[in-house]
Write an enzyme that holds these catalytic residues in place. Sequence first.
Site, PDB file in Angstrom:
ATOM      1  N   ALA A  66       0.867  -1.176   0.000  1.00  0.00           N
ATOM      2  CA  ALA A  66       0.000   0.000   0.000  1.00  0.00           C
ATOM      3  C   ALA A  66       0.905   1.227   0.000  1.00  0.00           C
ATOM      4  O   ALA A  66       2.046   1.163   0.471  1.00  0.00           O
ATOM      5  CB  ALA A  66      -0.874  -0.013   1.248  1.00  0.00           C
ATOM      6  N   GLY A 112       0.429  -4.949   0.886  1.00  0.00           N
ATOM      7  CA  GLY A 112      -0.770  -4.984   0.046  1.00  0.00           C
ATOM      8  C   GLY A 112      -0.531  -5.677  -1.293  1.00  0.00           C
ATOM      9  O   GLY A 112      -1.471  -6.180  -1.904  1.00  0.00           O
ATOM     10  N   GLU A 135       4.465  -5.261   7.347  1.00  0.00           N
ATOM     11  CA  GLU A 135       3.711  -4.219   8.061  1.00  0.00           C
ATOM     12  C   GLU A 135       4.177  -4.018   9.504  1.00  0.00           C
ATOM     13  O   GLU A 135       4.141  -2.894  10.012  1.00  0.00           O
ATOM     14  CB  GLU A 135       2.203  -4.532   8.050  1.00  0.00           C
ATOM     15  CG  GLU A 135       1.537  -4.267   6.706  1.00  0.00           C
ATOM     16  CD  GLU A 135       1.600  -5.433   5.747  1.00  0.00           C
ATOM     17  OE1 GLU A 135       2.393  -6.376   5.988  1.00  0.00           O
ATOM     18  OE2 GLU A 135       0.875  -5.411   4.742  1.00  0.00           O
TER      19      GLU A 135
END
Length: 260
Positions: A66, A112, A135
């Site tokens: 992301a 992502g 993450e």
Amino acid sequence: MNYNNIINDFSNGITTITINRPSKLNALNRETIYELHSALKLSETDSNTKVIIITGDGEKAFVAGADISEFAHFDLEQGASLSKEGQDLLFNLVENLTTPVIAAINGFALGGGLELALSAHFRVASENARMGLPETSLGLIPGYGGTQRLTQIVGKGRALELIMTGSMIDAKRALDYGLVNYVVPLNQLLITCTELAEKIMSNSPVAISAAIKAVNAHHFDGVNGFQVEISEFGKCFETEDFKEGTTAFLEKRKAKFTGK
Ligand code: COA
């Protein structure tokens, strides 16, 4: 339709969607998620599209995650809605498309990016691909379905190791884990995916859609996958493809499926 961040190509029954933000290693910003949503919805309703391939532009990245610059200042509500909106618009959409989706992982598939590949119905990687869910190194957890789908695909221990260490694995390890089905040289990646798509396209599209629904039912809480299988199996008997498939077998000829 014109897009800023993706390229949509159609050829011989296959729609190839290429994420095209090379300067940001194809990171998924909001606009890219919306464009992917729109392109996938269009492909799903286009009866000429029998298989969808999702890949990344260039030789370095499938999708490097992301877009961190878009959410670095978010609070609790904004974080939760980022996750929910992404899951609804893209990741759940991909998993539940009734048109088969193959992820062609051509480089980094991180955060992502790996979650997008995990949403696809299966994955093929190039030898240079590197995969991970980094993450926790950002103080986050995967928010686009990664905690669920990675665990379903590789098992709890491997998923938690990848998530807690934030480490990347190479394509060979991903193959050992069953995370990808094949590893091929980069210049063979789309060729291999096209060959697999052609095999899929020789079978009944309605039966394939029913198979996706039945297999996915396994993952939904409160849904009895065996019951969904029984129902989808039964519905196949009402299709023209079933009549054609069984008749062609008995007449010792190749079936010509219409998808009806
Ligand atoms: N979000 C936003 N921008 C990203 C990005 C992401 N997830 N991943 C890469 N980029 C951008 C970089 O900021 C850089 O932009 P700039 O040139 O304007 O500074 C550009 O893409 C190239 O990346 P760079 O880091 O310089 O390439 P590299 O070869 O040194 O490293 C990676 C490649 C993939 C290891 C590294 O980019 C990385 O760790 N990316 C983030 C991965 C991540 O944490 N993803 C999960 C997000 S939730």
